[in-house]
Design a protein around this motif. Sequence first.
Motif, short mmCIF file in Angstrom:
data_model
loop_
_atom_site.label_atom_id
_atom_site.label_comp_id
_atom_site.label_asym_id
_atom_site.label_seq_id
_atom_site.Cartn_x
_atom_site.Cartn_y
_atom_site.Cartn_z
N ALA A 28 42.34 28.49 36.45
CA ALA A 28 42.22 29.86 35.96
C ALA A 28 43.52 30.31 35.30
N THR B 223 34.12 32.55 35.85
CA THR B 223 34.13 31.76 37.09
C THR B 223 32.72 31.77 37.68
N LEU C 191 36.43 36.09 33.76
CA LEU C 191 37.75 35.99 34.37
C LEU C 191 38.61 37.16 33.91
N ARG D 88 43.57 31.44 31.47
CA ARG D 88 43.63 32.90 31.38
C ARG D 88 44.19 33.40 30.05
N ARG E 221 42.35 27.80 41.18
CA ARG E 221 43.27 28.90 40.80
C ARG E 221 44.22 28.45 39.69
N GLU F 154 34.83 29.42 41.17
CA GLU F 154 35.42 30.55 41.88
C GLU F 154 36.07 30.00 43.15
#
Length: 238
Positions: free
Chosen positions: A158, A174, A235, A162, A155, A131
């Motif tokens: 992610a 996360t 997520l 995603r 980020r 995270e």
Amino acid sequence: MAAGGWTHTGLAMTVGVDPKSVERWVNLGRTPRRATAVQAAKALGEDVYALWPQLRQPRAARAVSPELVAFYDQRADLPVSTLTDLFAQARERIDVLVYAAVFLHEAYPRLNDPLRERAAAGCTVRVALGEADSPNVRQRGREEAFGHGIESRCRLAAMHFRPLVGVTGIGVRTHSTTLYNSLYRSDDQVVVNAHVWGVNAYASPLWQLRRGGDGGLFDTYATSFDAVWATATPLPEV
């Protein structure tokens, strides 16, 4: 061998072994003697450690743990193909516990495709990312002199993973835990990237384990992953 048009007999003659030995390397995963392996890798135009990572292992390692397959001084020594090959071979489970590990998608931009294929074949895929705004991630950035770069990489990770959110058989979450080790599991094998204070993950040691039985070293890491997964947050798609 297929790409170079090599037959078992042809490679055997080149390196001076019996064709049945080459068959065992290919079909049974056997590891040749170091000198023979070097000759074979040279003939094939491949890195010897990419073909047989076990050759990096210290001779005394198996006396320490029978589950130890290979040891690397630093993660950068491990060909990324070793991880992607392990994922491609998975039949039941793929687990990834990291803060970011963007090197995976940097080396293999289509990494999500084989993960989808494994999930479609019935394999459970779980990916736990750091995270970005958690205190532990920020602390890691300070410890590694990475600053806010680690948050940006979380980020970015992610963003890479995603597209897998919502895919049947795949979970992406996360977590905010202190990351003592990054884990890359494929069924009964796991690659462990240990983290060292003040050292970036790519320069920290790494080892590969194969489960040898209940309560072994492999199970220790598998249980650790489950504990982190239980605290992690799914997520969101956007």
